[in-house]
Every structure is written in C-alpha cells, then in structure tokens.
Scaffold this active site. Structure first.
Site, mmCIF file in Angstrom:
data_model
loop_
_atom_site.group_PDB
_atom_site.id
_atom_site.type_symbol
_atom_site.label_atom_id
_atom_site.label_comp_id
_atom_site.label_asym_id
_atom_site.label_seq_id
_atom_site.Cartn_x
_atom_site.Cartn_y
_atom_site.Cartn_z
ATOM 1 N N HIS A 41 0.704 -1.290 0.012
ATOM 2 C CA HIS A 41 0.026 0.038 -0.079
ATOM 3 C C HIS A 41 0.835 1.048 -0.034
ATOM 4 C CE1 HIS A 41 0.391 1.569 3.956
ATOM 5 N NE2 HIS A 41 0.610 0.623 4.630
ATOM 6 N N HIS A 146 -1.683 -2.388 -6.202
ATOM 7 C CA HIS A 146 -1.380 -2.797 -4.821
ATOM 8 C C HIS A 146 -2.531 -3.354 -4.370
ATOM 9 C CE1 HIS A 146 -3.002 0.649 -2.731
ATOM 10 N NE2 HIS A 146 -2.824 1.289 -3.794
ATOM 11 N N CYS A 147 -2.216 -3.892 -3.182
ATOM 12 C CA CYS A 147 -3.089 -4.104 -2.230
ATOM 13 C C CYS A 147 -2.705 -3.661 -0.899
ATOM 14 C CB CYS A 147 -3.665 -5.530 -1.914
ATOM 15 S SG CYS A 147 -2.295 -6.955 -2.241
ATOM 16 N N THR A 148 -2.728 -4.485 0.340
ATOM 17 C CA THR A 148 -2.185 -3.933 1.401
ATOM 18 C C THR A 148 -0.683 -4.367 1.508
ATOM 19 O OG1 THR A 148 -4.106 -3.875 2.614
ATOM 20 C CG2 THR A 148 -2.262 -4.401 4.149
ATOM 21 N N THR A 154 -2.256 -8.798 -5.290
ATOM 22 C CA THR A 154 -1.421 -7.975 -6.120
ATOM 23 C C THR A 154 -0.535 -9.131 -6.934
ATOM 24 O OG1 THR A 154 -1.389 -6.174 -4.863
ATOM 25 C CG2 THR A 154 0.697 -6.538 -6.390
#
Length: 248
Positions: A41, A146-148, A154
C-alpha cells in the site's frame, strides 16, 4: 530468464514496490520497463517517494484493498488517480470465524486457507481482474497496482498480467516469491495472531500461486481460455496489451 535487478524497494515508505518489466516471455520478447509497477500500500510514502512516483510518470494507482483497509490507511498522491478495484480480504474473515469458534488452525490448515483464497481470486474475482487488465489497456501511461502487502491480490494480478504477456510460469513464480525478500510488515501488526499462523499469512509460498494456476487449468481450460472467458479479454484486446507492454 531476464529479470529486473532488485535489491530493495526504491521507495522508503513502501517496501514491496517494483517494476514488473524486464522479464522475457517464451518468444524472447521483453516486458517493457517503466510501464507497470506492483507494490504494497502507498499510504506511508515520504515526500521523496511522491517525487519518485512523479518522476516515473505514474498517473494511476489501482487499489485492490477492501473498504476497511482503505478507510484505515487512505492516501492521496498529487498527480496520481486512485482507482478502486475492491477485493475484500476473505482469508481474514475466514480466520476470524475460526477464532470465534475457538479453533486455532494448524500450519497446514492455514496454508489450505490461503490456497482457497487464491482459488477465489480465479473464480470469484475474475471480473475485478478483468477490469484491472482493461484499465491497463485504456490508460497507456505508467501505472502501479497494489493491495495492503502487495503479495496475494497483487501477486495474482502480476501473475495474470505476466501470463497474458506470454511469460512462463517458472519466471512468474520467481517474481511472486520476491515478496518474501522485499516486504516488511507493519510492526503494529506483530503479536496479533498465533505465530505459526501469522508466519503463513505474511509470506508467499509457491503452493498458493500454484493453487490459482491449477484452478485456471482445471476449471477454465487453461490460461488463454481463462483470459478470453472469465476475465473477458477479446483476442484483439489481448494482442493490444501485448503490443503495448512487450518490446519488439
């Protein structure tokens, strides 16, 4: 296999940021550098990081995080449009259900939960991943997705994109596993679960990605049929994506 030289993320506030370019596909063509980036992130970027993104020409961030995740760690980067491609983190919900029942999953059960999560990416989240690939087509400026942690949602997105570009699965797995070298989890998250469970959740394993590939092959007839079917890319769109992101 040609791959980018990666020692560490080029951003101070994102540990898993990297260019997916530099790999060669099965025809010997190289994925263009400087066009598509993957990351964890982007809520912790420094002023220098923002300047770096701007110097790369990144105009869009494609955010796979769930609503609660984005609400907890929002971001606004000047000159970068955030696009929500929401995939809720189902493995966390499943884990909480088990904990509420007084069940502590074993390492093997946690691995299977992750494998099931990746099968869900293939079957339940195909529409979102189709939107991801079509956004790359519609916005031919540099982008970051993106993700976290930049590892699961991702990781599958990167695997799907590289597959669409004709990169072999061994090379795709190499890119996927780089997360274990690069990602540095938030210290605030330490101690929030049983160590053997958290060790599985905060790393990537070949078995996770293989579960997705196996599902693509078994349920969708292979990657090409999956891209044209559940993902929704026409042959013309797939050819255009390859034209955009592969060097001649």
């Amino acid at each position: 296999m040609t791959s980018p030289t990666i020692a560490s993320s080029i951003l101070q506030g994102a540990s898993n940021f990297r260019d997916i370019g530099g790999y060669r596909n099965t025809d010997g063509r190289q994925v263009r550098r400087g066009q598509v980036f993957r990351s964890d992130h982007l809520a912790g970027l420094t002023t220098d990081d923002v300047a770096r993104l701007q110097s790369l020409g990144i105009a869009h961030s494609l955010d796979f995080r769930g609503v609660a995740e984005y609400t907890a760690t929002p971001y606004a980067i000047p000159g970068v449009q955030r696009v929500a491609l929401t995939i809720e983190p189902t493995v966390i919900a499943r884990m909480r259900t088990l904990v509420a029942q007084g069940v502590v999953p074993t390492t093997e059960e946690t691995v299977e939960l992750m494998r099931e999560t990746y099968r869900d990416f293939v079957n339940r989240n195909a529409e979102i991943y189709g939107q991801f690939l079509k956004h790359l087509l519609e916005q031919p400026t540099p982008q970051v997705f993106h993700c976290t942690a930049g590892k699961d949602r991702t990781g599958f997105a990167a695997a799907l994109l590289l597959s669409a570009l004709g990169v072999d699965r061994t090379t795709i797995e190499h890119d996927y596993l780089l997360t274990n070298q690069l990602y540095k989890r938030d210290a605030r998250l330490e101690g929030q679960g049983h160590p053997h469970v958290m060790k599985v959740l905060w790393q990537v394993q070949p078995e996770f990605l293989q579960a997705a590939f196996d599902e693509v092959d078994a349920q969708h007839g292979g990657m090409t049929d999956y891209l044209h079917g559940a993902i929704g890319l026409s042959p013309q769109e797939l050819a255009e994506l390859q034209r955009m992101l592969l060097e001649n």
